[in-house]
Design a protein around this motif. Sequence first.
Motif, short mmCIF file in Angstrom:
data_model
loop_
_atom_site.label_atom_id
_atom_site.label_comp_id
_atom_site.label_asym_id
_atom_site.label_seq_id
_atom_site.Cartn_x
_atom_site.Cartn_y
_atom_site.Cartn_z
N ASP A 385 -34.59 -20.89 -18.93
CA ASP A 385 -35.58 -20.91 -20.01
C ASP A 385 -35.25 -19.91 -21.11
OD1 ASP A 385 -36.99 -22.83 -18.64
OD2 ASP A 385 -38.28 -21.37 -17.62
N ILE A 386 -34.39 -18.95 -20.81
CA ILE A 386 -34.06 -17.90 -21.78
C ILE A 386 -32.93 -18.40 -22.66
CG2 ILE A 386 -33.36 -15.49 -22.06
CD1 ILE A 386 -34.45 -14.97 -19.25
N THR A 387 -33.27 -18.90 -23.81
CA THR A 387 -32.30 -19.47 -24.76
C THR A 387 -32.59 -18.94 -26.14
OG1 THR A 387 -33.66 -21.42 -25.26
CG2 THR A 387 -32.20 -21.56 -23.35
N GLY A 401 -38.84 -21.91 -36.27
CA GLY A 401 -39.54 -20.98 -35.40
C GLY A 401 -38.70 -19.77 -35.04
N ILE A 402 -39.06 -19.15 -33.92
CA ILE A 402 -38.37 -17.95 -33.45
C ILE A 402 -37.59 -18.32 -32.20
CG2 ILE A 402 -40.12 -16.41 -34.41
CD1 ILE A 402 -41.31 -16.15 -31.61
N PRO A 403 -36.59 -17.54 -31.83
CA PRO A 403 -35.84 -17.84 -30.59
C PRO A 403 -36.78 -17.84 -29.39
CG PRO A 403 -34.65 -16.25 -31.92
CD PRO A 403 -35.98 -16.42 -32.58
N LYS A 404 -36.48 -18.70 -28.46
CA LYS A 404 -37.38 -18.87 -27.32
C LYS A 404 -37.48 -17.60 -26.48
CE LYS A 404 -38.60 -22.03 -23.59
NZ LYS A 404 -38.25 -23.26 -22.86
N TYR A 405 -36.38 -16.86 -26.39
CA TYR A 405 -36.45 -15.64 -25.57
C TYR A 405 -37.39 -14.63 -26.20
CZ TYR A 405 -33.31 -13.06 -28.73
OH TYR A 405 -32.76 -12.42 -29.81
N GLN A 406 -37.48 -14.60 -27.54
CA GLN A 406 -38.43 -13.71 -28.20
C GLN A 406 -39.86 -14.20 -27.99
OE1 GLN A 406 -37.39 -13.12 -32.30
NE2 GLN A 406 -35.47 -12.03 -31.84
N TRP A 407 -40.02 -15.53 -27.99
CA TRP A 407 -41.36 -16.09 -27.72
C TRP A 407 -41.83 -15.72 -26.31
CZ3 TRP A 407 -42.76 -20.13 -24.25
CH2 TRP A 407 -44.05 -20.61 -24.40
N ALA A 553 -36.33 -7.59 -17.82
CA ALA A 553 -37.37 -7.00 -18.66
C ALA A 553 -38.64 -7.85 -18.63
CB ALA A 553 -36.87 -6.84 -20.09
N LEU A 554 -38.45 -9.17 -18.72
CA LEU A 554 -39.61 -10.06 -18.65
C LEU A 554 -40.29 -9.97 -17.28
CD1 LEU A 554 -38.18 -13.25 -20.43
CD2 LEU A 554 -39.73 -11.54 -21.39
N TYR A 555 -39.49 -9.93 -16.23
CA TYR A 555 -40.03 -9.86 -14.87
C TYR A 555 -40.82 -8.56 -14.67
CZ TYR A 555 -40.16 -9.81 -9.76
OH TYR A 555 -40.58 -9.75 -8.46
N ASP A 556 -40.22 -7.42 -15.07
CA ASP A 556 -40.89 -6.14 -14.89
C ASP A 556 -42.19 -6.10 -15.69
OD1 ASP A 556 -38.85 -5.42 -13.26
OD2 ASP A 556 -37.79 -4.19 -14.76
#
Length: 877
Positions: A385-387, A401-407, A553-556
């Motif tokens: 999902d991190i693209t 839009g914005i990059p999905k990882y930033q979303w 980072a997302l997980y934490d």
Amino acid sequence: MDVAESAPVLDNSAREILKGTLVSVHVPAAGDEPGGGIVKLGAIRQLALARGDTDDALDRLGNIEQRYGDTAHVSTETLELLKAFEDPLVPSLRPDLTAISRIPARELAAFAEALIEKRTEHMRGVKAADSPIEIGRSAQALNAAAIALRALTTGTATPPIGMLNLERIEMVPVGIQRGELVSTIPLAPGEETAVTYKEWSVTSKEFTTIVTDSLEEISETGVTDNTDLSQSTSSQSQHSNQFNITGTVQGGIPIISGSSTTGFTAQGSNSVSASESIKHARTTTMKASARSRREHKVTVSTTTETGTSQTSTRMLKNTNNVNPIRIDYFSLMRKWRVRLYRYGLRLTYDIVVPEPGSAMRRAYAKLELLRAQQGPFTFNVKRSDITTDRVNQDGNPDPNGIPKYQWLAERQGVSVKAYPAEPTPLTPTARDSTNGGWWFLDSEFDVPGGTRIREIRLDAQIGKDDSDDKMNFDVIGSYIEPGWQRRTEALIIRDHKIMSVVASGVPFMQGYTGHQKVTFFFHHSEQVLCRLTVHLELTPEAIEQWLTDVWNALYDAAQTKHFAQQQEIAASIAAIEEKLANVDTLTLRREESDEIMKCVLKFILGTDFDFMPANVLAAFVAANVDLQHGIGFDQPSLGLTPEQWTLVRQHEDVIRFINQAIEWENVVTFLYSYFWDVPPSWPFIRQLRHPDPTRQAFLRAGSARVVLTVRKGWEERWMRYAEGGSIGAPIPAPYLSIAREIAAYDDRNYPGIPPANPGRAAVHLQDAVFTTSTVDIAPSSNPVTIKVADSSGFVVDLPVIIDVEDERHIQEAQTVIAIPNTTNITVAKVMFAHRGTEAPVPILQPGEKGALIAEWNEYTPTSGTDIAVTSNLATIS
């Protein structure tokens, strides 16, 4: 030994229990006379009429005479009133209760039956179309109509009025009675025995040290200090007892006669013991880690227990050397004198309200919602999902839009590493002066870490020497370009992509990393310059590392956020449970009484009634007043328009009347089970729990029967309002006559505050003053002095009851205005003639307690013990 005979009657220790006996009143059917406004209005609201329902029902009625006969006729006036409930421009345009009460119950039932048939047909058509939403709406409408017809049929067939006898049970302790034999100690001649009494206390202290080590080299130490102190005292004496007492009281007075049979049976086992336990626990955590993965824990516990014990021994000895004795222990019973008084009579009016505890269930609904949010941490973001694909705020593809990882990072509220930028191309340059022979020139460069060569492009300027030989140029290891060989003139190359093998399409040195060197070959050249443009790309390892860093980072962030939310949820749950549980009993009962009152107002005033109209609330909000804490009316000026004040006060007359006409302190509520509520709520309602059983039953009630107690003197006005819709409306004769009869009966038999019931025998009247008159008393509108046997004890300005209630119906209540002497009393007037020369006329002034209906004695066990020394078994009861 009976110790109750000499014991005094402890009137100051009397216990009183207020109660009421509800009696239904059988009323002859009123037919289609006006009345039943509240019941009819409730049925119409339950029909939930939508636009066109009246016309549909009228079409269904069709040929009324042929199909139903006269019973199915629905008048035009009734149809117009019902149509006004479909979709009024404003709620106040709906017909009022007075108009609704005039609708014949037969016509309203016929309309409901026709509407049910119409909605049944519509339900079949919707099922054929297989539309789940429409099926649900149709089923709800059909069910509402069926319930409305059932409520109308039941409400009009069962009279809503009744009588409530206000009663009081008074219990007064009148002494101590020896009970059964509970223990015995036999002693032979000269024998001596010991009775042991033991008391002990134990103190326990536990000290626990917990050391936790994780793979992240985080060490935390928790200290838990638990202290338990328990203390117990018990005696080695146990007994059981069983006794039966039955009493029958019969008595009668001209108005009330009754027979009361009371039985009291008790069987129990009593062990004299007392225990006290005090526990103290203190937990201190010196460090807590935000996250932990694999842990290794070491726990060291030390427990210390200290105790004290005290033992006392009583020595019992039979000093008689010839006869055996026995020491007997008896239980002591408290004897009570129980009296049942009746002190008033009230008219009642029944209604049934749905969900009496609905407002109180909101806290439990919030608890269920919070508990549903509790659970283990789960992370649903996959690495795929991190693209860098562009998405909008909803996560859908959007080139702007914005990059999905930033979303994803914004959703978790964390900053993550940006996707690595395109590496900057390298531009190593080499130049030299060749000698015309074979010449090799090296160009060296370093590929930055995390990148690799994607392609190399060449810019070169190669001069020709002065010989006639042909010039050659080549990049060692790359594809040999034909145009660079056997040249007779200088060579200029611009942005040429160097290839390894042209056929394979693989660029020269593609994928190379680290330190690199490119060698150029020259022959018959001079003054050469070669510039390479090395285009780089990210290595798969670098991209994978970036993915790992972002995912971590997302997980934490998600885990930390989840733990914080779980703590907040747990704190919210604890706070709500604390508010629900730690409420005193009086407050609980008051809250339930308020909810019953609110339900009654909603039932009687209907959907048109707003406790606070929406536009008035909007005006308060616009005025910036504090509404959250309920101090909006504390402002010096609310800024409401006259129209808004009219909305606030439009129901004030009805509200004032209902609060004055109903004795809310004597309202009786019967709770019906959860299955009288909507079926989807059954699982939730069944799980509701509260430490107070009465509150729990209130919360779990699907509906409630509310018996409204009409205040003394308001009987006729209430019946006119409840049945006719206004205080002056005409109502069916049976209802009005019964209301008047109940009021007259209460005035005649329960006059004064507090009242009492008169009779021929004063022995049944507690604290009443009783005398007789043997003279004829003539009616007069002026004060009348009556010669009596004794006027002692009569009080001026209190009512007296003259004569008895019998077939003559001449008993009356008048006020004493003077007591001239010990043989005369003066009353304000006399309405009937009383013949004292034919039979003594009883004159009674009611006491404070009311009419004594029944009297009996009861026994309750106490903690006391009686002792006796005997050797004769026959004397033991």
